[in-house]
Design an enzyme around this catalytic site. Structure first.
Site, PDB file in Angstrom:
ATOM      1  N   SER A 241      11.214 -17.037  46.830  1.00  0.00           N
ATOM      2  CA  SER A 241       9.810 -17.083  46.436  1.00  0.00           C
ATOM      3  C   SER A 241       9.411 -15.982  45.456  1.00  0.00           C
ATOM      4  CB  SER A 241       8.898 -17.018  47.667  1.00  0.00           C
ATOM      5  OG  SER A 241       8.849 -15.710  48.180  1.00  0.00           O
TER       6      SER A 241
ATOM      7  N   LYS B 168       6.097  -9.512  49.051  1.00  0.00           N
ATOM      8  CA  LYS B 168       5.145 -10.284  48.260  1.00  0.00           C
ATOM      9  C   LYS B 168       4.265  -9.353  47.420  1.00  0.00           C
ATOM     10  CE  LYS B 168       5.897 -14.534  49.787  1.00  0.00           C
ATOM     11  NZ  LYS B 168       7.182 -14.152  50.388  1.00  0.00           N
TER      12      LYS B 168
END
Length: 226
Positions: free
Chosen positions: A146, A184
């Site tokens: 991701s 993230k």
């Protein structure tokens, strides 16, 4: 015995090593000592090396080790008659050289996709000191894709500087609900915490502030090629 310029240079090198772990460049040394050219720096470095105050580490760019420091002269710390005495630095407090390899804890795998459990310490990872900079660091092996648009791939080792604060837009290790960790981009949005991926195939994860704890910021990456 050292001249005033030699004394000034060795102090500058020692301070830079203590602050960053990286030797200053010849350009930085030239500017710090207000010299007209780098050749003057070369002469000072050679003189300090000949007198046993510093040494150049072989096969390492910009790598200097301070072996001993000049003594501060009583009465304001200024050298008398343009010379100063010296004292030896104990090896146990010698600064880390720029390209030395150091061991940092490897805590396990961290998700760059859906959150997964962050494992406890089980081994260490050798890392070039120049990649880390100041602060306390640890490593996590990346699992998932991701964050590929940020250049972070499955199997990479994320080098993390320990901190519990971060600015919007920084890549962080976020502990979610005290049990799952993920890598993230951090954003604060309308009173909530948004953890953004760097892959259009994934959606952002949104949590209440009390659900998310910052455990570090990305400081670098290490990739192994097989």
């Amino acid at each position: 015995m050292l001249t005033a310029k030699q004394h000034e240079l060795i102090r500058f090198i020692q301070q830079r090593l203590e602050d960053t772990g990286i030797s200053p460049s010849f350009e930085e040394m030239k500017e710090a000592l207000d010299l007209k050219s780098k050749s003057g720096v070369h002469r000072l470095i050679s003189a300090l090396e000949e007198r046993g105050f510093i040494r150049r580490l072989p096969n390492r760019a910009r790598a200097l080790e301070v072996l001993k420091q000049p003594e501060d002269v009583v009465g304001g710390g200024k050298p008398a008659n343009d010379v100063v005495a010296s004292r030896t630095i104990a090896p146990t407090v010698a600064p880390q050289a720029a390209n030395d390899v150091i061991e940092i804890p490897l805590h396990g795998r961290i998700a760059a996709g859906a959150p997964i459990e962050a494992l406890e310490d089980y081994q260490s990872l050798p890392v070039p000191a120049a990649l880390l900079g100041p602060g306390d660091h640890y490593a996590l092996e990346v699992s998932g894709d991701s964050m590929i648009e940020a250049g972070i791939f499955d199997g990479d080792f994320a080098l993390i500087r320990r901190t519990d604060t971060a600015r919007d837009g920084e890549i962080v290790v976020a502990l979610v609900n005290n049990e799952e960790a993920t890598l993230k981009y951090l954003h604060r949005d309308s009173g909530q915490i948004r953890l953004d991926p760097a892959n259009a195939a994934y959606e952002a994860q949104v949590y209440a502030p009390q659900q998310v704890q910052v455990q570090g910021k990305l400081a670098g990456l290490l990739r192994r090629y097989h």
